[in-house]
Write a protein that holds these residues in place. Structure first.
Motif, PDB file in Angstrom:
ATOM      1  N   PRO A  80      48.012  49.201  97.198  1.00  0.00           N
ATOM      2  CA  PRO A  80      46.659  48.687  97.465  1.00  0.00           C
ATOM      3  C   PRO A  80      46.299  48.624  98.948  1.00  0.00           C
ATOM      4  O   PRO A  80      45.119  48.605  99.300  1.00  0.00           O
ATOM      5  N   MET A  81      47.314  48.611  99.828  1.00  0.00           N
ATOM      6  CA  MET A  81      47.006  48.563 101.261  1.00  0.00           C
ATOM      7  C   MET A  81      46.526  49.919 101.787  1.00  0.00           C
ATOM      8  O   MET A  81      46.035  50.011 102.907  1.00  0.00           O
ATOM      9  N   VAL A  82      46.695  50.956 100.984  1.00  0.00           N
ATOM     10  CA  VAL A  82      46.116  52.259 101.355  1.00  0.00           C
ATOM     11  C   VAL A  82      44.653  52.216 100.920  1.00  0.00           C
ATOM     12  O   VAL A  82      44.330  52.453  99.764  1.00  0.00           O
ATOM     13  N   CYS A  83      43.777  51.798 101.824  1.00  0.00           N
ATOM     14  CA  CYS A  83      42.367  51.638 101.440  1.00  0.00           C
ATOM     15  C   CYS A  83      41.433  52.049 102.570  1.00  0.00           C
ATOM     16  O   CYS A  83      40.801  51.213 103.212  1.00  0.00           O
ATOM     17  N   PRO A  84      41.348  53.359 102.810  1.00  0.00           N
ATOM     18  CA  PRO A  84      40.379  53.839 103.804  1.00  0.00           C
ATOM     19  C   PRO A  84      38.955  53.613 103.286  1.00  0.00           C
ATOM     20  O   PRO A  84      38.786  53.564 102.066  1.00  0.00           O
ATOM     21  N   PRO A  85      37.959  53.480 104.133  1.00  0.00           N
ATOM     22  CA  PRO A  85      38.048  53.554 105.599  1.00  0.00           C
ATOM     23  C   PRO A  85      38.377  52.219 106.261  1.00  0.00           C
ATOM     24  O   PRO A  85      38.383  52.160 107.483  1.00  0.00           O
ATOM     25  N   GLU A  86      38.680  51.153 105.463  1.00  0.00           N
ATOM     26  CA  GLU A  86      39.053  49.892 106.123  1.00  0.00           C
ATOM     27  C   GLU A  86      40.389  50.050 106.866  1.00  0.00           C
ATOM     28  O   GLU A  86      40.498  49.699 108.021  1.00  0.00           O
ATOM     29  N   HIS A  87      41.405  50.543 106.159  1.00  0.00           N
ATOM     30  CA  HIS A  87      42.713  50.689 106.796  1.00  0.00           C
ATOM     31  C   HIS A  87      42.891  52.125 107.287  1.00  0.00           C
ATOM     32  O   HIS A  87      42.855  53.063 106.494  1.00  0.00           O
ATOM     33  N   LEU A  88      43.096  52.271 108.585  1.00  0.00           N
ATOM     34  CA  LEU A  88      43.180  53.603 109.180  1.00  0.00           C
ATOM     35  C   LEU A  88      44.617  54.020 109.460  1.00  0.00           C
ATOM     36  O   LEU A  88      44.884  55.181 109.714  1.00  0.00           O
ATOM     37  N   GLU A  89      45.546  53.039 109.434  1.00  0.00           N
ATOM     38  CA  GLU A  89      46.961  53.364 109.588  1.00  0.00           C
ATOM     39  C   GLU A  89      47.794  52.239 108.984  1.00  0.00           C
ATOM     40  O   GLU A  89      47.370  51.083 108.993  1.00  0.00           O
ATOM     41  N   LEU A  90      48.932  52.605 108.407  1.00  0.00           N
ATOM     42  CA  LEU A  90      49.909  51.644 107.889  1.00  0.00           C
ATOM     43  C   LEU A  90      51.223  51.947 108.586  1.00  0.00           C
ATOM     44  O   LEU A  90      51.796  53.025 108.421  1.00  0.00           O
ATOM     45  N   PHE A  91      51.710  50.972 109.361  1.00  0.00           N
ATOM     46  CA  PHE A  91      52.874  51.201 110.214  1.00  0.00           C
ATOM     47  C   PHE A  91      54.184  51.090 109.449  1.00  0.00           C
ATOM     48  O   PHE A  91      54.326  50.235 108.583  1.00  0.00           O
ATOM     49  N   THR A  92      55.134  51.925 109.833  1.00  0.00           N
ATOM     50  CA  THR A  92      56.521  51.676 109.448  1.00  0.00           C
ATOM     51  C   THR A  92      57.078  50.664 110.453  1.00  0.00           C
ATOM     52  O   THR A  92      56.468  50.399 111.496  1.00  0.00           O
ATOM     53  N   ARG A  93      58.253  50.146 110.154  1.00  0.00           N
ATOM     54  CA  ARG A  93      58.905  49.227 111.106  1.00  0.00           C
ATOM     55  C   ARG A  93      59.095  49.914 112.457  1.00  0.00           C
ATOM     56  O   ARG A  93      58.761  49.357 113.493  1.00  0.00           O
ATOM     57  N   ARG A  94      59.574  51.140 112.398  1.00  0.00           N
ATOM     58  CA  ARG A  94      59.820  51.870 113.646  1.00  0.00           C
ATOM     59  C   ARG A  94      58.511  52.094 114.409  1.00  0.00           C
ATOM     60  O   ARG A  94      58.455  51.976 115.638  1.00  0.00           O
ATOM     61  N   GLY A  95      57.451  52.425 113.663  1.00  0.00           N
ATOM     62  CA  GLY A  95      56.151  52.662 114.292  1.00  0.00           C
ATOM     63  C   GLY A  95      55.617  51.410 114.969  1.00  0.00           C
ATOM     64  O   GLY A  95      55.134  51.460 116.112  1.00  0.00           O
ATOM     65  N   LEU A  96      55.724  50.279 114.299  1.00  0.00           N
ATOM     66  CA  LEU A  96      55.189  49.038 114.861  1.00  0.00           C
ATOM     67  C   LEU A  96      55.974  48.616 116.100  1.00  0.00           C
ATOM     68  O   LEU A  96      55.388  48.218 117.114  1.00  0.00           O
ATOM     69  N   VAL A  97      57.295  48.735 116.024  1.00  0.00           N
ATOM     70  CA  VAL A  97      58.135  48.360 117.173  1.00  0.00           C
ATOM     71  C   VAL A  97      57.793  49.258 118.368  1.00  0.00           C
ATOM     72  O   VAL A  97      57.645  48.791 119.504  1.00  0.00           O
ATOM     73  N   THR A  98      57.615  50.556 118.112  1.00  0.00           N
ATOM     74  CA  THR A  98      57.279  51.499 119.184  1.00  0.00           C
ATOM     75  C   THR A  98      55.911  51.172 119.785  1.00  0.00           C
ATOM     76  O   THR A  98      55.730  51.165 121.006  1.00  0.00           O
ATOM     77  N   LEU A  99      54.948  50.879 118.914  1.00  0.00           N
ATOM     78  CA  LEU A  99      53.595  50.571 119.384  1.00  0.00           C
ATOM     79  C   LEU A  99      53.597  49.337 120.293  1.00  0.00           C
ATOM     80  O   LEU A  99      52.981  49.348 121.376  1.00  0.00           O
ATOM     81  N   LEU A 100      54.275  48.281 119.868  1.00  0.00           N
ATOM     82  CA  LEU A 100      54.312  47.055 120.676  1.00  0.00           C
ATOM     83  C   LEU A 100      54.936  47.343 122.032  1.00  0.00           C
ATOM     84  O   LEU A 100      54.440  46.896 123.069  1.00  0.00           O
ATOM     85  N   ASP A 101      55.994  48.127 122.036  1.00  0.00           N
ATOM     86  CA  ASP A 101      56.656  48.475 123.291  1.00  0.00           C
ATOM     87  C   ASP A 101      55.712  49.273 124.201  1.00  0.00           C
ATOM     88  O   ASP A 101      55.606  48.990 125.391  1.00  0.00           O
ATOM     89  N   ARG A 102      55.003  50.244 123.610  1.00  0.00           N
ATOM     90  CA  ARG A 102      54.062  51.039 124.422  1.00  0.00           C
ATOM     91  C   ARG A 102      52.953  50.165 124.992  1.00  0.00           C
ATOM     92  O   ARG A 102      52.425  50.431 126.070  1.00  0.00           O
ATOM     93  N   GLY A 103      52.563  49.133 124.241  1.00  0.00           N
ATOM     94  CA  GLY A 103      51.496  48.240 124.697  1.00  0.00           C
ATOM     95  C   GLY A 103      51.976  47.196 125.697  1.00  0.00           C
ATOM     96  O   GLY A 103      51.189  46.374 126.170  1.00  0.00           O
ATOM     97  N   GLY A 104      53.293  47.193 126.010  1.00  0.00           N
ATOM     98  CA  GLY A 104      53.824  46.249 126.990  1.00  0.00           C
ATOM     99  C   GLY A 104      54.191  44.905 126.393  1.00  0.00           C
ATOM    100  O   GLY A 104      54.153  43.886 127.084  1.00  0.00           O
ATOM    101  N   PHE A 105      54.551  44.895 125.117  1.00  0.00           N
ATOM    102  CA  PHE A 105      54.950  43.647 124.468  1.00  0.00           C
ATOM    103  C   PHE A 105      56.386  43.763 123.965  1.00  0.00           C
ATOM    104  O   PHE A 105      56.769  44.784 123.387  1.00  0.00           O
ATOM    105  N   GLU A 106      57.148  42.682 124.196  1.00  0.00           N
ATOM    106  CA  GLU A 106      58.544  42.674 123.791  1.00  0.00           C
ATOM    107  C   GLU A 106      58.676  41.880 122.492  1.00  0.00           C
ATOM    108  O   GLU A 106      58.365  40.690 122.451  1.00  0.00           O
ATOM    109  N   LEU A 107      59.131  42.556 121.465  1.00  0.00           N
ATOM    110  CA  LEU A 107      59.215  41.929 120.142  1.00  0.00           C
ATOM    111  C   LEU A 107      60.200  40.767 120.147  1.00  0.00           C
ATOM    112  O   LEU A 107      61.326  40.900 120.603  1.00  0.00           O
ATOM    113  N   ARG A 108      59.776  39.609 119.626  1.00  0.00           N
ATOM    114  CA  ARG A 108      60.655  38.448 119.539  1.00  0.00           C
ATOM    115  C   ARG A 108      61.056  38.156 118.098  1.00  0.00           C
ATOM    116  O   ARG A 108      62.120  37.654 117.827  1.00  0.00           O
TER     117      ARG A 108
END
Ligand SMILES: [Zn+2]
Length: 288
Positions: free
Chosen positions: A198-226
């Protein structure tokens, strides 16, 4: 056999990889999976006008029933307490909607403000909350004055999550906290249901992150995951509903079977969350 990797019309919104493979089409939107981090995303981003039509519709945010309202209140309070435990006092919530998190945060003594252009935010304002009637990027940060930004179920709605994270930075004091939740494409439900998740619901949801994707994104944005946890909120009623909807159907026998299965599945569903394979992620990260 899975589709081959090819040059993607849109770079991965999580890790910026250029290559992806075709996943499936839903509601007229082709979905791709990043060849590097596995994040699922729509190949074509809707235009700003198409998006405004969704979020400025007065019915957006208005679907909660009574048990859902109670569940959200409890969830919001748990989140507010986690933020307070990380040292946050002055909190900005982006996409506050009707204001359940603002209520919970104020109740435990945090100073909160919201940002939301959706008409439903008027209900939060009516209860005395300070809610800016703008998108965040239309506001000019006067100083880095917030201890934390909360963005519950927001990141998956924007065409550039990285730009959004970068936009948060000037609002936060050094070492400030970003708290967010977003659907997971790493969980067992996403894997089992694929396009029917159900979380696959365009055009509201444009991306669904994997764990690896989310961790990478936060790092690229300058945030350190706690802290990163997964959650599903699958109590018996929701599980029974899911079994009827996705597997068994609506006959009286199917309804009885769905209820029985839901009792059996409640403990495994908790276990799924505990091992990080639930429906959504909840993440807390500190700005570097
Ligand atoms: Zn990626």
């Amino acid at each position: 056999m899975s589709a081959p990797d090819r040059e993607s019309p849109r770079a991965c919104p999580a890790c910026d990889a250029a290559r992806a493979r075709a996943a499936f089409c839903k509601r007229g939107f082709d979905h791709l999976r990043c060849a590097r981090c596995g994040t699922l995303f729509v190949a074509r981003v809707p235009t700003p006008d198409e998006l405004a039509a969704i979020y400025l519709d007065p019915s957006y945010h208005e679907h909660a029933g009574e048990t859902e309202v109670e569940r959200r209140a409890a969830e919001a309070e748990a989140r507010a307490r986690r933020l307070r435990a990380l040292g946050a006092q002055h909190v900005l919530e982006v996409g506050c909607g009707v204001g359940s998190f603002l209520d919970a945060a104020a109740r435990i003594g945090l100073d909160v403000e919201g940002v939301d252009r959706a008409p439903s935010a008027a209900r939060a304002r009516a209860r005395g909350h300070r809610v800016h009637d703008r998108w965040l990027d239309e506001l000019r940060p006067v100083a880095a004055r917030f201890d934390a930004i909360a963005a519950w179920e927001v990141l998956e709605h924007v065409a550039s999550p990285l730009a959004m994270l970068e936009g948060f930075r000037p609002w936060l004091r050094p070492g400030g906290v970003l708290a967010l939740s977003t659907p997971s494409f790493s969980g067992v439900y996403a894997r089992a249901l694929g396009p029917r998740f159900p979380m696959v619901c365009p055009p509201e949801h444009l991306e669904l992150f994997t764990r690896r994707g989310l961790v990478t994104l936060l790092d690229r944005g300058g945030f350190e995951l706690r802290r990163l946890r997964s959650f599903s909120n699958l109590g018996r009623a929701r599980l029974a509903n899911g079994f009827r909807r996705y597997a068994l159907g609506e006959s009286p026998l199917a309804r009885a079977a769905a209820s029985a299965l839901a009792v059996i599945a409640e403990q495994p569903a908790r276990l799924v969350d505990a091992v990080g394979l639930g429906i959504s992620f909840e993440a807390y990260a500190r700005m570097r």
